[in-house]
Design a protein around this motif. Structure first.
Motif, short mmCIF file in Angstrom:
data_model
loop_
_atom_site.label_atom_id
_atom_site.label_comp_id
_atom_site.label_asym_id
_atom_site.label_seq_id
_atom_site.Cartn_x
_atom_site.Cartn_y
_atom_site.Cartn_z
N ASN A 94 9.29 4.56 3.81
CA ASN A 94 8.80 4.20 5.14
C ASN A 94 9.96 3.56 5.92
OD1 ASN A 94 6.31 4.25 3.38
ND2 ASN A 94 5.35 3.70 5.31
N HIS B 169 3.99 4.56 12.69
CA HIS B 169 4.15 4.50 11.24
C HIS B 169 5.07 5.67 10.88
CE1 HIS B 169 2.19 4.10 7.10
NE2 HIS B 169 2.76 5.28 7.02
N HIS C 277 7.86 7.81 8.56
CA HIS C 277 8.44 8.07 7.24
C HIS C 277 9.89 8.55 7.41
CE1 HIS C 277 5.34 7.19 4.25
NE2 HIS C 277 4.53 7.31 5.30
N ARG D 260 0.83 -1.21 0.00
CA ARG D 260 0.00 0.00 0.00
C ARG D 260 0.87 1.27 0.00
NH1 ARG D 260 -0.76 4.65 2.57
NH2 ARG D 260 -0.56 3.65 4.61
N ASP D 261 1.50 1.59 1.13
CA ASP D 261 2.31 2.82 1.16
C ASP D 261 3.51 2.66 0.20
OD1 ASP D 261 2.83 5.40 2.04
OD2 ASP D 261 2.73 4.89 4.16
ZN ZN Z 1 2.57 6.54 5.30
#
Ligand code: ZN
Ligand code: KIV
Length: 525
Positions: free
Chosen positions: A242, A206, A208, A17-18
Motif C-alpha cells: 500500500n 487508497h 496500491h 488489515r491490508d
Molecule cells: Zn487495499
C-alpha cells in the motif's frame, strides 16, 4: 495540525488489515495490540484493526483493539453483507469511536467475473448495506473496490447514493495500482465535482503500489481535494504493498509550502512505529527506502559528508530527529540505575508496563556488564516489541556449541518448560545454528520449517549486539521471532525460542493467524 493555514488531511492506517493480510506479514494478537498502541501514539486519525468476518481470530483481535484504543477511530472492514456488518458491529461494540468500513467492487471486470452482479444490483446492494449499518453506527465508510478501473460516472452515482443512505466517508481505491499520478489526481477532481452530496462526506483514497506510484498517486489525490489517505507503516500490504504512511506524512510535512496540506501525525514516532512493524512481521524495509530505510539519512560519499558537516541542509531536506531516529548516544553504563534507565526509555518514546520494565532492565544490566557503555540503539533493540512478547512456554537455561572448520557442529541446549520441568538435548548439525535449532526441535518433539533466518548488527563495532530475525512455519501457519545478544549464537537461539513460544502460545490458545482465513465470496451468493 502543525500549521494552522494548511488543509487537514486524515491518515487512515490499514497496517493491521491490508498490511497484515499480505503474505508473510501476519501478526498474533499481542503483536497487533502493540502495533495498535504505537499507531495511537503516532496520532493516526483512523486505524483499521482488521476484517472481523474473515476469521474468528480477526474478530477477536478487532474486539480487543477496539477495547483499548481511545484516541482515534477504530474501523473494521466488512463486505456489503449483513453477516459481515453484524461481525463488524460485534467487534467494534467497545470502541470509543467505531467506524464500519463496507466495500463492494464497481469495476466492470470485478462486477462481471467476481461478483456476477449487474451495475444496478451493485448499486442496490451498496445502498442497502449502508442503510443496514447506519441503524447502529453513525460513522460509515464505503469503498468502491477497483474504483480507478470503474466507469467514473458510475462511481459518482454509487457514491452519491451511499452518501444519501448515510455513508460519511467514500473511498476511491486504486486496488490494482494501475493509475498514473496526473490521471489519478484528475479523477479525484472529477469525482469531487460530479458526486451529488460529496460536501456531506469525506473523500478518501487508497492506493496500491504495483507500479511504485502509490504515494505519488495519494499525493496527487490530496492536491486535488482528497480529505483522507489510506496507507500502512513501511508500505506493507497486498502484492507490492500500500502507500507508505511515513512517505505520505513526510512529503506533506516537508513540502507543506507546495502541497498546502498537513496531517496531525507526530512524526517523531515514525521511526519507532516502522521498527516495530519490521520486528513483528519479520519483513525488513529495503535499505534505500525513503524515510525509514537504513540508508535514508546515511551520507557515505565524501563530498556529501563534507557538505553536511558544513551545513546539514546541503544534502538533508529533513533531519533524522524529525522522524524520531534516536541519536546513537552512549548513554548508560553498568552503574546506571532503574530510574535512569526508565527515564531514557521515556525519552526514546517507550512507555512499558512494570513487568516489561523488569525484564528489559535485567537484560540491560547483563548487556552493560558485557559492553561497559550502552547506546540508545542498544536500549531500543532491547525494548522493541518487548510488550508484544507472549508468555514463555520454554525458557533458555543454558547452551553450548562446539564447532570448527574441520569439525561438524554439535549443539547442547537446556530449556525449562513453564511447568518447571527442564530438558537437555544434544544434536549435531550442518553448522552451529542448525545443530542448536535441531537440539531445540528434539526437546519440542516438533520440526517447524525455518523459513527465514537473518542476522545483523544493532550498532557498529565488534562489540555490537547481534539482532536475529526468524520466521518458522508449521502446518501452513507462520510465526516470527527476534532475539538480541552480544553473542550472535545466543541472539539466534533467543530469536528461535521467541518464535517457538509464539507458536506454542497460539497452538494452545487456538488463536488463528491469517493463513487460516477462508477464501471469501464477496457477493454473498
Ligand atoms: Zn487495499
Ligand atoms: O485495495 C482495496 O480496494 C481495498 C479495499 C477493501 C479498500 O483494500
Amino acid at each position: 495540525m502543525s500549521n494552522n493555514a494548511k488543509r487537514a488531511v486524515k491518515i487512515f492506517d490499514t497496517t493491521l488489515r491490508d498490511g497484515e493480510q499480505s503474505p508473510g506479514c501476519s501478526m498474533n494478537i499481542q503483536e497487533k495490540l502493540e502495533v495498535a498502541r504505537r499507531l495511537e501514539k503516532l496520532g493516526v486519525d483512523v486505524m483499521e484493526a482488521g476484517f472481523p468476518a474473515s476469521s474468528p481470530g480477526d474478530l477477536e483481535s478487532v474486539k480487543t483493539i477496539a477495547g483499548i484504543v481511545k484516541d482515534c477511530t477504530v474501523a473494521g472492514l466488512c463486505r456489503s453483507l449483513e453477516k459481515d456488518i453484524d461481525a463488524g458491529r460485534e467487534s467494534l461494540a467497545g470502541a470509543a469511536d467505531p467506524r464500519i468500513h463496507i466495500f463492494l467492487a464497481t469495476s466492470p471486470i470485478h462486477m462481471e467475473y467476481k461478483l456476477k452482479m449487474t451495475p444496478d444490483r451493485v448499486l442496490e446492494q451498496a445502498v442497502n448495506s449502508i442503510k443496514y449499518a447506519r441503524k447502529f453506527c453513525s460513522n460509515i465508510e464505503f469503498s468502491a473496490e477497483d474504483a480507478f478501473r470503474s466507469d467514473p460516472d458510475f462511481v459518482c452515482k454509487v457514491f452519491g447514493a451511499v452518501i444519501a443512505a448515510g455513508a460519511t466517508t467514500v473511498n476511491f481505491p486504486d486496488t490494482v495500482g494501475y493509475a498514473m499520478p496526473d490521471e489519478f489526481g484528475a479523477r479525484i477532481r472529477y469525482i469531487k465535482e460530479h458526486t451529488p452530496g460529496i460536501e456531506k462526506a469525506y473523500l478518501s483514497v487508497h492506493c496500491h503500489n504495483d507500479l511504485g506510484l502509490a504515494v505519488a498517486n495519494s499525493l496527487a489525490a490530496i492536491e486535488n481535494g482528497a480529505d483522507q489517505a489510506e496507507c500502512t507503516i513501511n508500505g506493507i500490504g497486498e502484492r507490492a504493498g500500500n502507500a507508505s504512511l511515513e512517505e505520505i506524512v513526510m512529503a506533506l510535512r516537508v513540502r507543506r509550502d507546495y502541497l498546502n496540506a498537513d496531517t496531525r501525525i507526530d512524526a517523531t514516532q515514525i521511526y519507532a512505529a516502522s521498527r516495530l512493524v519490521t520486528q513483528v512481521t519479520g519483513v525488513k524495509v529495503q535499505p534505500n527506502k525513503a524515510i525509514v530505510g537504513e540508508n535514508a539519512f546515511a551520507h557515505e560519499a565524501g563530498i556529501h559528508q563534507h557538505g553536511v558537516m558544513v551545513n546539514r541542509e546541503t544534502y538533508e531536506i529533513m533531519t533524522p530527529e524529525s522522524i524520531g531516529i534516536p541519536k546513537n548516544r552512549m548513554v548508560l553504563g553498568k552503574h546506571s540505575g532503574r530510574h535512569a534507565f526508565e527515564d531514557r526509555l521515556k525519552d526514546l518514546g517507550y512507555t512499558v508496563s512494570a513487568e516489561t520494565l523488569e525484564t528489559v532492565f535485567a537484560e540491560f544490566k547483563t548487556l552493560a556488564d558485557k559492553k561497559k557503555v550502552v547506546s540508545d540503539r542498544d536500549i531500543e533493540a532491547l525494548v522493541m516489541g518487548a510488550s508484544a512478547a507472549v508468555p514463555e512456554t520454554y525458557k533458555l537455561d543454558h547452551w553450548a556449541v562446539n564447532t570448527g572448520s574441520s569439525l561438524g557442529a554439535t549443539g547442547i541446549i537446556k530449556l525449562q518448560h513453564k511447568d518447571g520441568v527442564s530438558r537437555k538435548e544434544v544434536a549435531v548439525g550442518d553448522g552451529p545454528v542448525d545443530a542448536i535449532f535441531t537440539a531445540i526441535n528434539e526437546i519440542l518433539g516438533k520440526k517447524p520449517e525455518l523459513e527465514l533466518y537473518e542476522i545483523g548488527a544493532v550498532t557498529g563495532g565488534s562489540t555490537s549486539q547481534g539482532e536475529t530475525m526468524v520466521k518458522i512455519a508449521l502446518n501452513g501457519r507462520h510465526w516470527n521471532g527476534r532475539g538480541v545478544s552480544t553473542d550472535v549464537l545466543e541472539s539466534s537461539i533467543k530469536a528461535y525460542l521467541s518464535a517457538i513460544n509464539a507458536m506454542e502460545w497460539d497452538l494452545a490458545a487456538g488463536a488463528a493467524k491469517s493463513p487460516l482465513r477462508e477464501p471469501l465470496n464477496e457477493s454473498g451468493v
